[in-house]
Design a protein around this motif. Structure first.
Motif, short mmCIF file in Angstrom:
data_model
loop_
_atom_site.label_atom_id
_atom_site.label_comp_id
_atom_site.label_asym_id
_atom_site.label_seq_id
_atom_site.Cartn_x
_atom_site.Cartn_y
_atom_site.Cartn_z
N SER A 1 38.10 23.68 56.69
CA SER A 1 37.67 24.17 56.09
C SER A 1 39.41 25.11 55.49
CB SER A 1 37.29 25.52 57.29
OG SER A 1 35.80 24.88 57.74
N LEU A 2 39.30 26.30 54.58
CA LEU A 2 40.36 27.23 53.79
C LEU A 2 39.48 28.61 54.24
CD1 LEU A 2 43.07 27.93 52.81
CD2 LEU A 2 41.55 27.50 50.23
N LEU A 3 40.01 29.44 55.21
CA LEU A 3 40.11 30.68 55.57
C LEU A 3 40.84 31.52 54.70
CD1 LEU A 3 39.25 29.08 58.51
CD2 LEU A 3 38.73 31.53 59.17
N VAL A 4 40.02 32.79 53.60
CA VAL A 4 40.84 33.30 53.05
C VAL A 4 40.85 34.39 53.35
CG1 VAL A 4 41.02 34.37 50.47
CG2 VAL A 4 40.56 31.88 51.18
N ASN A 5 41.81 35.68 53.46
CA ASN A 5 41.35 37.29 53.95
C ASN A 5 42.24 37.81 52.28
OD1 ASN A 5 43.50 39.85 54.44
ND2 ASN A 5 41.48 39.04 56.13
N PRO A 6 41.92 38.81 51.49
CA PRO A 6 41.27 39.54 50.50
C PRO A 6 42.73 40.82 51.44
CG PRO A 6 39.56 40.35 51.68
CD PRO A 6 40.04 39.06 52.49
N GLY A 7 42.83 40.89 52.24
CA GLY A 7 43.96 42.29 52.50
C GLY A 7 42.95 43.43 52.75
N GLY A 8 43.90 44.09 52.75
CA GLY A 8 42.96 45.52 53.22
C GLY A 8 44.39 46.39 53.85
N PRO A 9 44.33 46.50 55.12
CA PRO A 9 43.36 45.94 56.07
C PRO A 9 42.07 46.94 55.75
CG PRO A 9 44.82 47.36 57.56
CD PRO A 9 45.27 47.69 56.29
N GLY A 10 40.55 46.04 55.81
CA GLY A 10 39.86 46.42 55.43
C GLY A 10 39.07 46.23 54.64
N ALA A 11 39.49 44.76 54.27
CA ALA A 11 38.42 44.79 52.36
C ALA A 11 37.80 43.32 53.96
CB ALA A 11 39.34 44.28 51.60
N SER A 12 36.67 43.67 52.97
CA SER A 12 35.33 42.51 52.91
C SER A 12 35.90 40.70 52.35
CB SER A 12 34.29 42.42 53.29
OG SER A 12 32.92 41.83 52.76
N GLY A 13 36.02 39.96 53.80
CA GLY A 13 35.93 38.75 52.86
C GLY A 13 35.50 37.80 52.92
N VAL A 14 33.63 39.03 53.49
CA VAL A 14 31.75 37.94 52.90
C VAL A 14 32.76 38.00 51.36
CG1 VAL A 14 30.17 38.48 54.20
CG2 VAL A 14 32.19 37.23 55.25
N ASP A 15 32.33 39.85 51.03
CA ASP A 15 31.37 40.12 50.08
C ASP A 15 33.19 39.54 48.88
OD1 ASP A 15 30.35 41.86 50.94
OD2 ASP A 15 31.46 43.94 50.93
N PHE A 16 34.74 39.16 48.99
CA PHE A 16 35.16 38.73 47.70
C PHE A 16 34.68 37.34 47.90
CE2 PHE A 16 39.90 37.29 47.81
CZ PHE A 16 39.35 37.48 46.88
N ILE A 17 34.49 36.53 49.07
CA ILE A 17 34.18 35.03 47.97
C ILE A 17 32.50 34.85 47.70
CG2 ILE A 17 32.95 33.17 49.52
CD1 ILE A 17 36.01 33.74 49.64
N GLY B 1 39.17 26.21 41.39
CA GLY B 1 38.19 25.29 41.43
C GLY B 1 38.47 23.92 42.31
N ARG B 2 40.60 23.80 42.02
CA ARG B 2 40.68 22.66 42.32
C ARG B 2 40.71 22.95 44.33
NH1 ARG B 2 47.36 21.11 42.04
NH2 ARG B 2 46.89 18.40 43.77
N LEU B 3 40.58 24.21 44.40
CA LEU B 3 40.56 24.33 45.82
C LEU B 3 39.13 24.69 46.22
CD1 LEU B 3 43.70 26.54 46.72
CD2 LEU B 3 43.47 24.09 47.31
N GLN B 4 38.09 24.56 45.15
CA GLN B 4 36.32 24.71 45.56
C GLN B 4 36.16 23.58 45.72
OE1 GLN B 4 34.72 27.76 42.76
NE2 GLN B 4 36.00 28.55 42.87
N LYS B 5 36.81 22.55 45.15
CA LYS B 5 36.79 21.09 45.36
C LYS B 5 36.67 20.45 46.48
CE LYS B 5 37.52 17.15 42.02
NZ LYS B 5 38.64 16.25 41.33
N ASN B 6 37.94 20.95 46.87
CA ASN B 6 38.47 19.86 47.85
C ASN B 6 38.47 20.77 49.48
OD1 ASN B 6 40.68 17.76 47.58
ND2 ASN B 6 40.73 19.51 45.76
N TYR B 7 38.01 21.88 49.04
CA TYR B 7 37.97 22.74 50.52
C TYR B 7 36.70 23.40 50.79
CZ TYR B 7 42.87 22.27 52.30
OH TYR B 7 44.02 22.04 52.58
N ASP B 8 36.01 23.73 52.07
CA ASP B 8 35.67 24.95 52.53
C ASP B 8 35.72 25.84 52.40
OD1 ASP B 8 33.27 22.73 52.49
OD2 ASP B 8 33.51 22.38 55.04
N ILE B 9 35.42 26.67 51.43
CA ILE B 9 36.06 28.02 51.22
C ILE B 9 35.57 28.75 52.04
CG2 ILE B 9 36.98 30.10 49.45
CD1 ILE B 9 37.80 26.67 48.96
N VAL B 10 35.86 29.68 52.93
CA VAL B 10 35.19 30.52 53.61
C VAL B 10 35.59 31.59 53.84
CG1 VAL B 10 34.59 30.80 56.63
CG2 VAL B 10 35.11 28.69 55.75
#
Length: 510
Positions: free
Chosen positions: A100-116, A126-135
């Protein structure tokens, strides 16, 4: 002036650069993925075991994505006190995942759920989308997780756009500003409850370790943008032996004092605006004439005039200097949005407010109907007030305001008096501004852009040096953050690190 004082101007959600750029997500067909995540076996305290041993159950959501909810202790020092929800969204890897690759968009306070959900291909290529579960995940206090609530749109409008009468810096103005900020904090406490005390970055970093474990990963793979770099660095300091592959893009420097953060960022925004002016003056239809210095002087005059005499808007709000500042800086996050600055100054010169409010509302996630699509402002304020101690000593603030005006004469005055922000917050800040070394961690890549207006390049250099195993990747250019912005050199360095563990022998200076 607005009470959103920018808290040393940590206004650095990468998501803000999306709002005007027209970026939309594009999803590859995902591979079939298990609907259950089996947690790793962890040796943790008995009162944490129920959290670390929980099984995540994924459900289909949003066209090929999967959603789940994890439970975390509200108070990590007393896990039995209560639990909170952490919202997750996942794009399954299109081949056998590396993890899994966890992604945080910043903020603080930005929604990582909405970001993905809305901008997957902006978040990772695309390369990371291919190789990781993007969370993507919403940190505690944010979005679809157990969230901060301060009382609704009218309360937020007053907090963000309201005008405190008087001259900034005078004792009466400071007292009135602190009183209004304190009232907002009490409203947040009333509507949020005990959670408001426990949404600091240290607690969020402990949540990251919990998410790592319940996702089934022995080590954390993480991509943090902007404020997300502080979250990632904090994790590495707390759990250095559990770091997998971490990339921190658009870095904050944890050791920089509150005032130095404000001063550096004020100069960063001015540098970015000068770059805009230099480009604008070569184009037909540019709203400025003469030299770059003359353009800066004109903007300074406009801000001073709005400070003294705000312009009335069509909906009853007034356009003051701070709202105008928000309207100016949003397009600076992404060079592709500079044309909005042309429209902004054309409109304001005619006495109009519609473009300024459109930009500021976009920055604040406010719709034309007056509702807010996220709780980012509430979470931003609450997290920062816990993370940083507040100094509202009038002598100190006056000296700092003078220095800001001297070194950043256009934007410095608007960014002054930040000590009023959290002086009367319900809970005191406790985080010390010290370097994070993360001794014993795996290699960590730190990406910095040379003319980043929100997280100036010097912070990335500093963080890379402070981390025991930090490695700097420089992007030469404009805009906030460096990865997945069309620079193949940066993208290759980041992707090679995530996919094969390759660490650049030296800064590639992309």
């Amino acid at each position: 002036m607005t009470r959103r004082r920018l808290l040393a101007a940590l206004v650095v959600a990468t998501a803000a650069s999306l709002l005007l750029s027209g970026c939309v997500s594009w999803f590859q067909p995902p591979r079939p993925a298990s609907t259950v995540s089996t947690p790793t076996k962890e040796t943790v305290a008995a009162d944490l075991q129920p959290f670390y041993s929980q099984v995540l159950r994924w459900r289909a959501c949003d066209g090929g994505l999967q959603c789940a909810t994890a439970k975390a202790p509200m108070n990590w020092q007393d896990p039995a006190q209560a639990s909170i929800d952490l919202a997750l969204i996942r794009h399954p890897a299109t081949q056998k995942p590396l993890g899994s690759l966890l992604v945080n968009p910043g903020g603080p306070g930005a929604s990582g759920v909405d970001f993905i959900k809305t901008s997957l291909s902006y978040a990772v290529d695309g390369r990371l989308q291919k190789n990781y579960d993007i969370v993507g995940f919403d940190p505690r206090g944010v979005g679809s997780s157990s969230a901060v609530d301060c009382g609704g749109p009218k309360v937020l409008d007053q907090f963000i756009y309201g005008i405190v009468p008087g001259t900034p810096g005078t004792p009466s103005w400071i007292a009135a500003t602190e009183a209004e900020n304190g009232s907002f904090g009490q409203s947040c406490l009333e509507h949020t409850g005990p959670l408001l005390q426990y949404i600091d970055t240290d607690s969020a970093a402990r949540d990251l370790d919990l998410l790592r474990a319940v996702l089934g990963d022995k080590k954390l793979n993480y991509l943090g943008y902007s404020y997300g770099t502080l979250l990632g660095a904090t994790y590495a300091d707390l759990y250095p032996k559990k770091t997998g592959r971490l990339v921190l893009d658009g870095a904050l420097d944890p050791a920089t004092s509150d005032f130095d953060v404000t001063l550096t960022q004020a100069k960063g925004f001015e540098s970015a605006f000068r770059a805009y002016l230099k480009d604008c003056l070569t184009r037909k239809g540019c709203p400025f004439h003469g030299s770059v210095d003359q353009g800066m002087t004109e903007v300074q005059r406009i801000l001073q005039q709005l400070q003294q005499s705000p312009l009335p808007g069509d909906d009853g709000r007034e356009l003051g200097a701070n709202t105008m500042f928000s309207a100016i800086i949003l397009p600076l996050y992404n060079r592709d949005n500079w044309s909005y600055l042309d429209k902004l100054f054309d409109d304001v010169r005619k006495g109009g407010t519609s473009v300024a409010f459109t930009l500021a509302d976009s920055y604040n996630d406010r719709s034309s109907s007056g509702t807010y699509s996220s709780n980012e402002t509430e979470a931003f304020t609450a997290i920062n007030c816990l993370d940083y101690t507040s100094d509202d000593n009038i002598v100190d603030m006056t000296q700092q305001a003078a220095q800001l005006a001297a070194q950043a004469p256009v934007f410095g005055p608007v960014m002054s008096w930040g000590g009023t922000s959290c002086a009367k917050w319900p809970f005191p800040g406790t985080r010390d501004r010290v370097a994070i070394h993360a001794d014993g961690s795996a290699p960590i890549l730190v990406v910095g852009t040379t003319n980043d207006p929100a997280t100036p390049y010097v912070w990335a250099r500093n963080l890379a040096k402070e981390l025991q195993n930090g490695h700097l990747v420089t992007r030469k250019g404009e805009g906030h953050t460096g990865y997945n912005k069309g620079n193949s050199c940066v993208d290759s360095a980041v992707d090679d690190f995530f996919v094969s563990g390759k660490v650049p022998a030296s800064d590639p200076m992309c």
